[in-house]
Design a protein around this motif. Structure first.
Motif, PDB file in Angstrom:
ATOM      1  N   THR A 165       0.885  -1.301   0.124  1.00 15.28           N
ATOM      2  CA  THR A 165      -0.041   0.056  -0.002  1.00 15.28           C
ATOM      3  C   THR A 165       0.974   1.275  -0.044  1.00 15.28           C
ATOM      4  OG1 THR A 165      -1.619  -1.272   1.257  1.00 15.28           O
ATOM      5  CG2 THR A 165      -1.812   1.340   1.270  1.00 15.28           C
ATOM      6  N   SER A 166       0.483   2.266  -0.826  1.00 12.82           N
ATOM      7  CA  SER A 166       1.213   3.364  -0.823  1.00 12.82           C
ATOM      8  C   SER A 166       1.173   4.161   0.675  1.00 12.82           C
ATOM      9  CB  SER A 166       0.411   4.425  -1.739  1.00 12.82           C
ATOM     10  OG  SER A 166       1.222   5.677  -1.939  1.00 12.82           O
ATOM     11  N   SER A 167       2.401   4.673   1.243  1.00 15.30           N
ATOM     12  CA  SER A 167       2.413   5.270   2.288  1.00 15.30           C
ATOM     13  C   SER A 167       2.598   4.243   3.551  1.00 15.30           C
ATOM     14  CB  SER A 167       1.298   6.348   2.569  1.00 15.30           C
ATOM     15  OG  SER A 167       1.255   7.261   1.927  1.00 15.30           O
ATOM     16  N   THR A 168       3.116   3.081   3.048  1.00 12.81           N
ATOM     17  CA  THR A 168       3.491   1.997   4.231  1.00 12.81           C
ATOM     18  C   THR A 168       4.490   2.562   4.999  1.00 12.81           C
ATOM     19  OG1 THR A 168       2.544   0.294   2.938  1.00 12.81           O
ATOM     20  CG2 THR A 168       4.129  -0.404   4.538  1.00 12.81           C
ATOM     21  N   ASP A 169       4.274   2.443   6.222  1.00 11.16           N
ATOM     22  CA  ASP A 169       5.344   2.609   7.257  1.00 11.16           C
ATOM     23  C   ASP A 169       6.120   1.423   7.507  1.00 11.16           C
ATOM     24  OD1 ASP A 169       5.302   5.846   8.510  1.00 11.16           O
ATOM     25  OD2 ASP A 169       3.220   5.262   7.875  1.00 11.16           O
ATOM     26  N   PHE A 170       5.134   0.542   7.948  1.00 11.55           N
ATOM     27  CA  PHE A 170       5.979  -0.867   7.966  1.00 11.55           C
ATOM     28  C   PHE A 170       4.896  -1.979   7.606  1.00 11.55           C
ATOM     29  CE2 PHE A 170       5.855  -4.574  10.889  1.00 11.55           C
ATOM     30  CZ  PHE A 170       7.448  -4.966  10.756  1.00 11.55           C
ATOM     31  N   ALA A 171       5.661  -2.789   7.092  1.00 14.01           N
ATOM     32  CA  ALA A 171       4.826  -4.019   6.895  1.00 14.01           C
ATOM     33  C   ALA A 171       5.589  -5.351   7.079  1.00 14.01           C
ATOM     34  CB  ALA A 171       4.448  -3.888   5.045  1.00 14.01           C
ATOM     35  N   GLY A 172       5.021  -6.465   7.171  1.00  9.81           N
ATOM     36  CA  GLY A 172       5.587  -7.622   7.747  1.00  9.81           C
ATOM     37  C   GLY A 172       4.883  -8.900   7.175  1.00  9.81           C
ATOM     38  N   TYR A 173       5.475  -9.808   6.547  1.00 10.69           N
ATOM     39  CA  TYR A 173       5.022 -11.084   6.057  1.00 10.69           C
ATOM     40  C   TYR A 173       4.329 -11.820   7.442  1.00 10.69           C
ATOM     41  CZ  TYR A 173       4.221 -15.721   4.385  1.00 10.69           C
ATOM     42  OH  TYR A 173       3.854 -17.129   3.930  1.00 10.69           O
ATOM     43  N   THR A 174       3.053 -12.211   7.583  1.00 12.99           N
ATOM     44  CA  THR A 174       2.387 -12.871   8.614  1.00 12.99           C
ATOM     45  C   THR A 174       1.829 -14.341   7.869  1.00 12.99           C
ATOM     46  OG1 THR A 174       0.286 -11.664   8.065  1.00 12.99           O
ATOM     47  CG2 THR A 174       2.037 -11.114   9.752  1.00 12.99           C
ATOM     48  N   GLY A 175       2.167 -14.628   6.857  1.00 16.72           N
ATOM     49  CA  GLY A 175       1.557 -15.912   6.371  1.00 16.72           C
ATOM     50  C   GLY A 175       2.473 -17.292   6.882  1.00 16.72           C
ATOM     51  N   PRO A 176       2.295 -18.377   6.260  1.00 17.55           N
ATOM     52  CA  PRO A 176       2.755 -19.513   6.443  1.00 17.55           C
ATOM     53  C   PRO A 176       4.305 -19.719   6.444  1.00 17.55           C
ATOM     54  CG  PRO A 176       1.006 -20.056   5.185  1.00 17.55           C
ATOM     55  CD  PRO A 176       0.976 -18.627   5.116  1.00 17.55           C
ATOM     56  N   ARG A 177       5.028 -20.267   7.459  1.00 18.65           N
ATOM     57  CA  ARG A 177       6.460 -20.447   7.094  1.00 18.65           C
ATOM     58  C   ARG A 177       6.931 -21.968   7.212  1.00 18.65           C
ATOM     59  NH1 ARG A 177       9.901 -15.362   8.622  1.00 18.65           N
ATOM     60  NH2 ARG A 177       8.187 -13.606   8.554  1.00 18.65           N
ATOM     61  N   SER A 178       5.794 -22.851   7.148  1.00 21.40           N
ATOM     62  CA  SER A 178       6.183 -24.255   7.331  1.00 21.40           C
ATOM     63  C   SER A 178       5.136 -24.861   6.520  1.00 21.40           C
ATOM     64  CB  SER A 178       6.478 -24.729   8.769  1.00 21.40           C
ATOM     65  OG  SER A 178       5.224 -24.477   9.539  1.00 21.40           O
ATOM     66  N   GLY A 179       5.062 -26.038   6.327  1.00 21.42           N
ATOM     67  CA  GLY A 179       4.242 -26.916   5.600  1.00 21.42           C
ATOM     68  C   GLY A 179       4.150 -27.271   4.277  1.00 21.42           C
ATOM     69  N   LEU A 180       4.820 -26.435   3.590  1.00 15.88           N
ATOM     70  CA  LEU A 180       5.001 -26.694   2.098  1.00 15.88           C
ATOM     71  C   LEU A 180       6.249 -27.674   1.856  1.00 15.88           C
ATOM     72  CD1 LEU A 180       4.478 -22.932   0.605  1.00 15.88           C
ATOM     73  CD2 LEU A 180       2.713 -24.989   1.255  1.00 15.88           C
ATOM     74  N   GLY A 181       6.062 -28.175   0.389  1.00  8.15           N
ATOM     75  CA  GLY A 181       7.110 -29.293   0.185  1.00  8.15           C
ATOM     76  C   GLY A 181       8.483 -28.756  -0.436  1.00  8.15           C
ATOM     77  N   ALA A 182       8.317 -27.435  -0.749  1.00 11.25           N
ATOM     78  CA  ALA A 182       9.688 -26.884  -1.363  1.00 11.25           C
ATOM     79  C   ALA A 182       9.612 -25.567  -1.106  1.00 11.25           C
ATOM     80  CB  ALA A 182       9.570 -27.025  -3.006  1.00 11.25           C
ATOM     81  N   PHE A 183      10.989 -24.842  -0.795  1.00 15.40           N
ATOM     82  CA  PHE A 183      10.936 -23.454  -0.672  1.00 15.40           C
ATOM     83  C   PHE A 183      10.445 -22.486  -1.556  1.00 15.40           C
ATOM     84  CE2 PHE A 183      14.343 -25.269   2.176  1.00 15.40           C
ATOM     85  CZ  PHE A 183      13.980 -24.708   3.449  1.00 15.40           C
ATOM     86  N   SER A 184      10.464 -23.010  -2.959  1.00 15.79           N
ATOM     87  CA  SER A 184      10.179 -22.308  -3.869  1.00 15.79           C
ATOM     88  C   SER A 184       8.588 -21.726  -3.984  1.00 15.79           C
ATOM     89  CB  SER A 184      10.254 -22.666  -5.132  1.00 15.79           C
ATOM     90  OG  SER A 184       9.920 -24.011  -5.605  1.00 15.79           O
ATOM     91  N   LEU A 185       7.762 -22.812  -3.527  1.00 19.07           N
ATOM     92  CA  LEU A 185       6.410 -22.704  -3.122  1.00 19.07           C
ATOM     93  C   LEU A 185       5.818 -21.500  -2.160  1.00 19.07           C
ATOM     94  CD1 LEU A 185       5.152 -26.487  -2.949  1.00 19.07           C
ATOM     95  CD2 LEU A 185       5.283 -24.919  -4.966  1.00 19.07           C
ATOM     96  N   TYR A 186       6.912 -21.175  -1.444  1.00 17.56           N
ATOM     97  CA  TYR A 186       6.496 -20.033  -0.605  1.00 17.56           C
ATOM     98  C   TYR A 186       6.485 -18.462  -1.430  1.00 17.56           C
ATOM     99  CZ  TYR A 186       7.141 -22.815   3.845  1.00 17.56           C
ATOM    100  OH  TYR A 186       7.027 -23.675   4.582  1.00 17.56           O
TER     101      TYR A 186
END
Length: 247
Positions: A165-186
């Motif tokens: 979003t325009s004018s973002t002060d801070f943003a952080g990824y909050t989605g899954p970090r485990s459970g997928l079969g390959a890193f590329s799928l993230y």
């Protein structure tokens, strides 16, 4: 199976395994942004592929028009350090606008206007013969009203680049970090802003990004490949012995 094909098949499998285990140059999408902080002046990235020791990756917030950079903003050089960085590792870059700038792995140097803006900002990560001569754009993040700066670099939002979003002060990824079969799928998850917490307005300087590593679910098939190769080699030997006995 034709027994004459077995040696070739065994050799092909062995070569494929060797190629998979060998270090390779990074390609577009092999890293992704996991945080952006315009107030603290920093960001973090996740390695979606192994990064060789002593690699050089550039970051820059000048805009790329498809053939050249504009000027007046910041350039950064990240020396990844003397050890390889395994896929799934998250690296944080902090206080990039000051002499106190740090990287949690390796070292980061900068020049120019190294501050980060909440609006009308694009940051690229890329390989090159120098910071002025990009050869491979790895990823990018933008708070621009359009994604033209990313597409000019051959990047695609949602696949290997991120639009906030325009004018973002801070943003952080909050989605899954485990459970997928390959890193590329993230990649598709991390580059989807709907999987981020985005703060607009206020002071985000004290926000600390999540640096938890990404992990993958073990897939049993690759572990069986050495046994398959061994079996194929055994079949080849047996076939040759039978042929010799019949001669």
């Amino acid at each position: 199976m034709n027994r004459h094909l077995l040696p070739k098949l065994a050799a092909a499998i062995a070569l494929s395994l060797a190629a998979a285990s060998a270090n390779a140059a990074l390609i577009t999408g092999d890293i992704a942004f996991t945080s952006f902080n315009a107030d603290e002046d920093g960001w973090s990235i996740v390695a979606l592929a192994d990064i060789d020791a002593n690699s050089t990756i550039y970051f820059r917030d000048d805009e790329w028009n498809g053939s050249s950079w504009n000027t007046g903003e910041g350039q950064f050089t990240w020396d990844t350090g003397s050890s390889s960085i395994t896929a799934g590792t998250v690296v944080r870059f902090s206080a990039t606008d000051s002499a106190l700038r740090t990287a949690t792995i390796g070292s980061l140097t900068g020049s120019g206007d190294t501050g980060t803006s909440a609006s009308a900002e694009s940051i690229y990560a890329y390989l090159g013969s120098s910071s002025n001569a990009p050869t491979t754009f790895l990823t990018g993040v933008t708070t621009e009203a359009t994604t033209t700066n990313l597409t000019n670099a051959g990047l695609t939002v949602g696949t290997n680049a991120l639009a906030l979003t325009s004018s973002t002060d801070f943003a952080g990824y909050t989605g899954p970090r485990s459970g997928l079969g390959a890193f590329s799928l993230y990649a598709a998850m991390v580059n989807d802003s709907s999987n981020w917490t985005i703060n607009v307005g206020g002071d985000g300087a004290s926000f600390v990004p999540n640096t938890t590593a990404f992990t993958v679910t073990a897939v049993p098939v690759p572990a069986a490949l050495p046994l398959m190769i061994s079996g194929l080699v055994g079949l080849v030997g047996l076939s040759r012995r039978r042929k010799a006995a019949l001669a």
